[in-house]
Design a protein around this motif. Structure first.
Motif, PDB file in Angstrom:
ATOM      1  N   SER A   1       0.842  -1.187   0.000  1.00  0.00           N
ATOM      2  CA  SER A   1       0.000   0.000   0.000  1.00  0.00           C
ATOM      3  C   SER A   1       0.882   1.243   0.000  1.00  0.00           C
ATOM      4  O   SER A   1       2.111   1.151  -0.015  1.00  0.00           O
ATOM      5  CB  SER A   1      -0.919   0.008   1.228  1.00  0.00           C
ATOM      6  OG  SER A   1      -0.204   0.401   2.393  1.00  0.00           O
TER       7      SER A   1
ATOM      8  N   SER B   1       1.612   3.118   2.356  1.00  0.00           N
ATOM      9  CA  SER B   1       2.360   3.356   3.592  1.00  0.00           C
ATOM     10  C   SER B   1       3.038   2.131   4.172  1.00  0.00           C
ATOM     11  O   SER B   1       3.811   2.261   5.121  1.00  0.00           O
ATOM     12  CB  SER B   1       1.419   3.934   4.656  1.00  0.00           C
ATOM     13  OG  SER B   1       0.436   2.972   5.031  1.00  0.00           O
ATOM     14  N   ALA B   2       2.755   0.924   3.642  1.00  0.00           N
ATOM     15  CA  ALA B   2       3.266  -0.283   4.303  1.00  0.00           C
ATOM     16  C   ALA B   2       3.160  -1.494   3.394  1.00  0.00           C
ATOM     17  O   ALA B   2       2.500  -1.471   2.345  1.00  0.00           O
ATOM     18  CB  ALA B   2       2.483  -0.538   5.596  1.00  0.00           C
TER      19      ALA B   2
ATOM     20  N   TRP C   1       1.724  -5.398   3.828  1.00  0.00           N
ATOM     21  CA  TRP C   1       0.736  -6.036   4.697  1.00  0.00           C
ATOM     22  C   TRP C   1       0.620  -7.521   4.401  1.00  0.00           C
ATOM     23  O   TRP C   1       0.733  -7.941   3.248  1.00  0.00           O
ATOM     24  CB  TRP C   1      -0.649  -5.406   4.494  1.00  0.00           C
ATOM     25  CG  TRP C   1      -0.700  -3.938   4.705  1.00  0.00           C
ATOM     26  CD1 TRP C   1      -0.476  -2.959   3.776  1.00  0.00           C
ATOM     27  CD2 TRP C   1      -1.007  -3.263   5.925  1.00  0.00           C
ATOM     28  NE1 TRP C   1      -0.621  -1.721   4.332  1.00  0.00           N
ATOM     29  CE2 TRP C   1      -0.950  -1.868   5.653  1.00  0.00           C
ATOM     30  CE3 TRP C   1      -1.330  -3.688   7.216  1.00  0.00           C
ATOM     31  CZ2 TRP C   1      -1.199  -0.909   6.636  1.00  0.00           C
ATOM     32  CZ3 TRP C   1      -1.583  -2.732   8.185  1.00  0.00           C
ATOM     33  CH2 TRP C   1      -1.511  -1.369   7.897  1.00  0.00           C
ATOM     34  N   ARG C   2       0.363  -8.291   5.418  1.00  0.00           N
ATOM     35  CA  ARG C   2      -0.102  -9.673   5.278  1.00  0.00           C
ATOM     36  C   ARG C   2      -1.622  -9.602   5.262  1.00  0.00           C
ATOM     37  O   ARG C   2      -2.241  -9.112   6.215  1.00  0.00           O
ATOM     38  CB  ARG C   2       0.399 -10.521   6.450  1.00  0.00           C
ATOM     39  CG  ARG C   2       0.015 -11.984   6.354  1.00  0.00           C
ATOM     40  CD  ARG C   2       0.469 -12.758   7.580  1.00  0.00           C
ATOM     41  NE  ARG C   2       0.117 -14.167   7.438  1.00  0.00           N
ATOM     42  CZ  ARG C   2       0.979 -15.162   7.428  1.00  0.00           C
ATOM     43  NH1 ARG C   2       2.280 -14.919   7.581  1.00  0.00           N
ATOM     44  NH2 ARG C   2       0.574 -16.409   7.288  1.00  0.00           N
TER      45      ARG C   2
ATOM     46  N   LYS D   1      -5.796  -7.912   8.092  1.00  0.00           N
ATOM     47  CA  LYS D   1      -4.452  -7.595   7.637  1.00  0.00           C
ATOM     48  C   LYS D   1      -3.562  -7.268   8.821  1.00  0.00           C
ATOM     49  O   LYS D   1      -4.010  -6.773   9.859  1.00  0.00           O
ATOM     50  CB  LYS D   1      -4.464  -6.435   6.650  1.00  0.00           C
ATOM     51  CG  LYS D   1      -4.988  -5.114   7.208  1.00  0.00           C
ATOM     52  CD  LYS D   1      -4.961  -4.033   6.139  1.00  0.00           C
ATOM     53  CE  LYS D   1      -5.403  -2.697   6.744  1.00  0.00           C
ATOM     54  NZ  LYS D   1      -5.333  -1.601   5.749  1.00  0.00           N
ATOM     55  N   THR D   2      -2.277  -7.576   8.643  1.00  0.00           N
ATOM     56  CA  THR D   2      -1.260  -7.318   9.650  1.00  0.00           C
ATOM     57  C   THR D   2      -0.092  -6.617   8.984  1.00  0.00           C
ATOM     58  O   THR D   2       0.385  -7.062   7.939  1.00  0.00           O
ATOM     59  CB  THR D   2      -0.754  -8.632  10.279  1.00  0.00           C
ATOM     60  OG1 THR D   2      -1.854  -9.352  10.820  1.00  0.00           O
ATOM     61  CG2 THR D   2       0.260  -8.351  11.370  1.00  0.00           C
ATOM     62  N   GLN D   3       0.354  -5.511   9.568  1.00  0.00           N
ATOM     63  CA  GLN D   3       1.462  -4.788   8.967  1.00  0.00           C
ATOM     64  C   GLN D   3       2.764  -5.555   9.127  1.00  0.00           C
ATOM     65  O   GLN D   3       3.114  -5.995  10.222  1.00  0.00           O
ATOM     66  CB  GLN D   3       1.601  -3.399   9.602  1.00  0.00           C
ATOM     67  CG  GLN D   3       2.686  -2.553   8.965  1.00  0.00           C
ATOM     68  CD  GLN D   3       2.728  -1.135   9.491  1.00  0.00           C
ATOM     69  OE1 GLN D   3       1.775  -0.376   9.324  1.00  0.00           O
ATOM     70  NE2 GLN D   3       3.828  -0.766  10.125  1.00  0.00           N
ATOM     71  N   LEU D   4       3.467  -5.718   7.994  1.00  0.00           N
ATOM     72  CA  LEU D   4       4.767  -6.381   7.998  1.00  0.00           C
ATOM     73  C   LEU D   4       5.899  -5.379   8.191  1.00  0.00           C
ATOM     74  O   LEU D   4       6.872  -5.652   8.887  1.00  0.00           O
ATOM     75  CB  LEU D   4       4.970  -7.145   6.694  1.00  0.00           C
ATOM     76  CG  LEU D   4       4.003  -8.292   6.440  1.00  0.00           C
ATOM     77  CD1 LEU D   4       4.146  -8.792   5.006  1.00  0.00           C
ATOM     78  CD2 LEU D   4       4.245  -9.431   7.425  1.00  0.00           C
ATOM     79  N   CYS D   5       5.786  -4.230   7.526  1.00  0.00           N
ATOM     80  CA  CYS D   5       6.783  -3.178   7.692  1.00  0.00           C
ATOM     81  C   CYS D   5       6.227  -1.888   7.110  1.00  0.00           C
ATOM     82  O   CYS D   5       5.305  -1.901   6.294  1.00  0.00           O
ATOM     83  CB  CYS D   5       8.105  -3.548   7.009  1.00  0.00           C
ATOM     84  SG  CYS D   5       8.022  -3.577   5.217  1.00  0.00           S
ATOM     85  N   ARG D   6       6.779  -0.782   7.537  1.00  0.00           N
ATOM     86  CA  ARG D   6       6.413   0.516   6.991  1.00  0.00           C
ATOM     87  C   ARG D   6       7.062   0.703   5.625  1.00  0.00           C
ATOM     88  O   ARG D   6       8.140   0.162   5.360  1.00  0.00           O
ATOM     89  CB  ARG D   6       6.871   1.626   7.947  1.00  0.00           C
ATOM     90  CG  ARG D   6       6.158   1.632   9.274  1.00  0.00           C
ATOM     91  CD  ARG D   6       6.992   2.314  10.352  1.00  0.00           C
ATOM     92  NE  ARG D   6       7.388   3.668  10.011  1.00  0.00           N
ATOM     93  CZ  ARG D   6       6.878   4.770  10.566  1.00  0.00           C
ATOM     94  NH1 ARG D   6       5.944   4.685  11.486  1.00  0.00           N
ATOM     95  NH2 ARG D   6       7.321   5.963  10.210  1.00  0.00           N
TER      96      ARG D   6
ATOM     97  N   GLN E   1       6.273   5.565   5.148  1.00  0.00           N
ATOM     98  CA  GLN E   1       5.060   5.957   5.863  1.00  0.00           C
ATOM     99  C   GLN E   1       5.058   7.432   6.251  1.00  0.00           C
ATOM    100  O   GLN E   1       3.985   8.047   6.379  1.00  0.00           O
ATOM    101  CB  GLN E   1       4.914   5.081   7.108  1.00  0.00           C
ATOM    102  CG  GLN E   1       3.499   5.000   7.650  1.00  0.00           C
ATOM    103  CD  GLN E   1       3.376   3.886   8.667  1.00  0.00           C
ATOM    104  OE1 GLN E   1       3.626   4.096   9.863  1.00  0.00           O
ATOM    105  NE2 GLN E   1       2.993   2.702   8.216  1.00  0.00           N
TER     106      GLN E   1
END
Length: 286
Positions: A68, A70-71, A73-74, A82-87, A90
């Motif tokens: 996305s 900004s990040a 996502w899983r 969804k779970t953020q994997l990394c920024r 951002q």
């Protein structure tokens, strides 16, 4: 060979087609409407996000990695969790994600760009073993990220340069040495967009504004062209039975309302059968 309409929804900026080899299902994005799109036996599918989304890799049967603005996502396609994997940039309101693709080592390359194509605002990154690392900077419009079947190199472009670059990769998939020009489309006035490599090593490149996808050998020699009814082709992907169908997304962006009207083909997603044999996209290893 003629292009058939695979999905008649008209995207503002269709991008990032991904054939999921376990689900045997195509996913793609409408970046400006913040949508992930797909189809199955029941018909059209859609997931909405609160910011632009542009590219994906597959993690397992039910899970995608999604880029996305900004990040990374899983994302679970069953319940939209969804779970953020990394920024991803951002803290930079100027940029968003753009083109991306999984690499053969289980990593994921993702490019960014300015939301209004600000000069040099973007970059290309690699997410690998839980870490995001910048590979190339001062990119205006990141595109054409794809990989040779023998793992020898990666390709990418800054569309504004009209040049597709090639960079050698080491045994762990990291760039080795400086990128070199693989293909210079300046003499033809062509704009390289998204790209994918087939089983033979040929690079299939969507060419924005030219209503086509063109194939080039691993040595950069022109091989053939597939014409499409949409002016702004954006990205190809191989899928279907035997990976012998070429799917192509397109855009309505930058076209007048008179051209991109509701009965026009611009922004639709297309399928062309039998043009070449592709390869399954690698799994992203989280």
């Amino acid at each position: 060979m003629s292009a058939e309409v695979f999905d008649d929804r008209r995207c503002i900026l269709g991008e990032g087609p991904l054939w999921h080899p376990e689900r045997e299902q195509l996913f793609w994005f409408d970046i400006m409407r913040h949508r992930l799109l797909s189809r199955d036996a029941s018909g059209p599918l859609e997931w909405r996000f609160d910011e632009p989304v542009s590219a994906a890799g597959w993690v397992d049967t039910e899970t995608l990695l999604i880029a996305s603005a900004s990040a990374l996502w899983r994302f679970d396609v069953r319940d939209s969790s969804k779970t953020q994997l990394c920024r991803l940039e951002q803290d930079n309101a100027v940029t968003r994600s753009n083109d991306g693709r999984a690499d053969p080592w289980g990593g994921f390359w993702i490019g960014t760009m300015g939301r209004t194509a600000e000069s040099g605002a973007g970059a290309i990154y690699r997410f690998y073993q839980g870490r995001l690392q910048r590979l190339f900077s001062e990119i205006t419009i990141s595109n054409a990220i794809c990989f040779a079947p023998n793992r020898s190199c990666a390709y990418f472009t800054d569309t504004t340069t009209k040049r597709v670059m090639r960079v050698a990769l080491d045994r762990n998939g990291w760039p080795e040495g400086d990128p070199v020009v693989f293909l210079d489309l300046t003499p033809d006035g062509l704009n390289p967009d998204g790209a994918v490599v087939d089983k033979s090593g040929a690079v299939w490149i969507a060419q924005w504004g030219a209503a086509r996808v063109a194939a080039y050998s691993g040595q950069g020699t022109f091989l053939r062209v597939v014409d499409l009814p949409a002016r702004h082709t954006t990205c190809p992907a191989f899928g279907g039975a035997g990976f012998r169908t070429l799917f192509v997304t397109s855009a309505r962006q930058c076209l007048s309302a008179e051209v991109a009207h509701d009965q026009s083909p611009h922004g639709q997603t297309f399928a062309i059968s039998g043009v070449a044999e592709g390869l399954p996209e690698p799994r992203v290893i989280l």
